[in-house]
Structure formats: C-alpha cells, structure tokens
Design a protein around this motif. Structure first.
Motif, PDB file in Angstrom:
ATOM      1  N   ARG A  12       0.828  -1.210   0.000  1.00 35.61           N
ATOM      2  CA  ARG A  12       0.000   0.000   0.000  1.00 35.61           C
ATOM      3  C   ARG A  12       0.856   1.251   0.000  1.00 35.61           C
ATOM      4  NH1 ARG A  12      -2.857  -2.503   4.396  1.00 35.61           N
ATOM      5  NH2 ARG A  12      -4.511  -3.759   3.534  1.00 35.61           N
ATOM      6  N   ARG A  15       2.411   1.701  -3.423  1.00 36.85           N
ATOM      7  CA  ARG A  15       1.422   2.176  -4.391  1.00 36.85           C
ATOM      8  C   ARG A  15       1.119   3.657  -4.158  1.00 36.85           C
ATOM      9  NH1 ARG A  15      -3.689  -0.525  -3.607  1.00 36.85           N
ATOM     10  NH2 ARG A  15      -2.520  -2.395  -4.064  1.00 36.85           N
ATOM     11  N   ASP A  18       4.032   5.747  -5.363  1.00 33.97           N
ATOM     12  CA  ASP A  18       4.064   5.808  -6.825  1.00 33.97           C
ATOM     13  C   ASP A  18       2.990   6.754  -7.367  1.00 33.97           C
ATOM     14  OD1 ASP A  18       6.185   4.050  -6.845  1.00 33.97           O
ATOM     15  OD2 ASP A  18       4.956   2.292  -7.312  1.00 33.97           O
ATOM     16  N   ASP A  19       1.788   6.695  -6.781  1.00 38.99           N
ATOM     17  CA  ASP A  19       0.719   7.597  -7.214  1.00 38.99           C
ATOM     18  C   ASP A  19       1.091   9.053  -6.965  1.00 38.99           C
ATOM     19  OD1 ASP A  19      -0.745   5.418  -7.990  1.00 38.99           O
ATOM     20  OD2 ASP A  19      -2.050   5.413  -6.206  1.00 38.99           O
TER      21      ASP A  19
END
Length: 62
Positions: A12, A15, A18-19
């Motif tokens: 999580r 992610r 990265d977002d």
C-alpha cells in the motif's frame, strides 16, 4: 497454490508513493517553469502588448 508472500502494508505504501510521484510529475510538466523562463515569457507578453497598443487606431469610435 504457492504464491509470493506480500506484505500488504508495504504494498500500500509503495502504491501510494508511486501515485504521489506520478501526480507530482504531472504537476511539474503542467506548472514547472524556472524563474528565468517565467521572466522571459512575461517580457515577451509585455512586448507583444506594447506592440499591439502602438498600432492601435485612435479614431475607432464609430
């Protein structure tokens, strides 16, 4: 059924990181100008406005 064991918290966070990086790259492309580039654009816009005003007709009140 042997799969790779994944740490969900780490996944999580990766992610989300990265977002966030992708959004920052998009903002940098959209808004990212150096101070010198902004100054150059401002000077060009000012010059264009002065050039346009210099060629304005005074008797355009019809």
């Amino acid at each position: 059924m042997t799969g790779k064991v994944v740490n969900l918290t780490r996944a999580r966070k990766t992610r989300a990181r990265d977002d966030k990086r992708q959004k920052a790259d998009a903002n940098a492309a959209k808004f990212g100008l150096t101070k010198a580039e902004r100054a150059t654009q401002a000077q060009a816009a000012d010059k264009a406005a002065r050039h346009l005003d210099a060629h304005r007709r005074e008797d355009a009140e019809e």
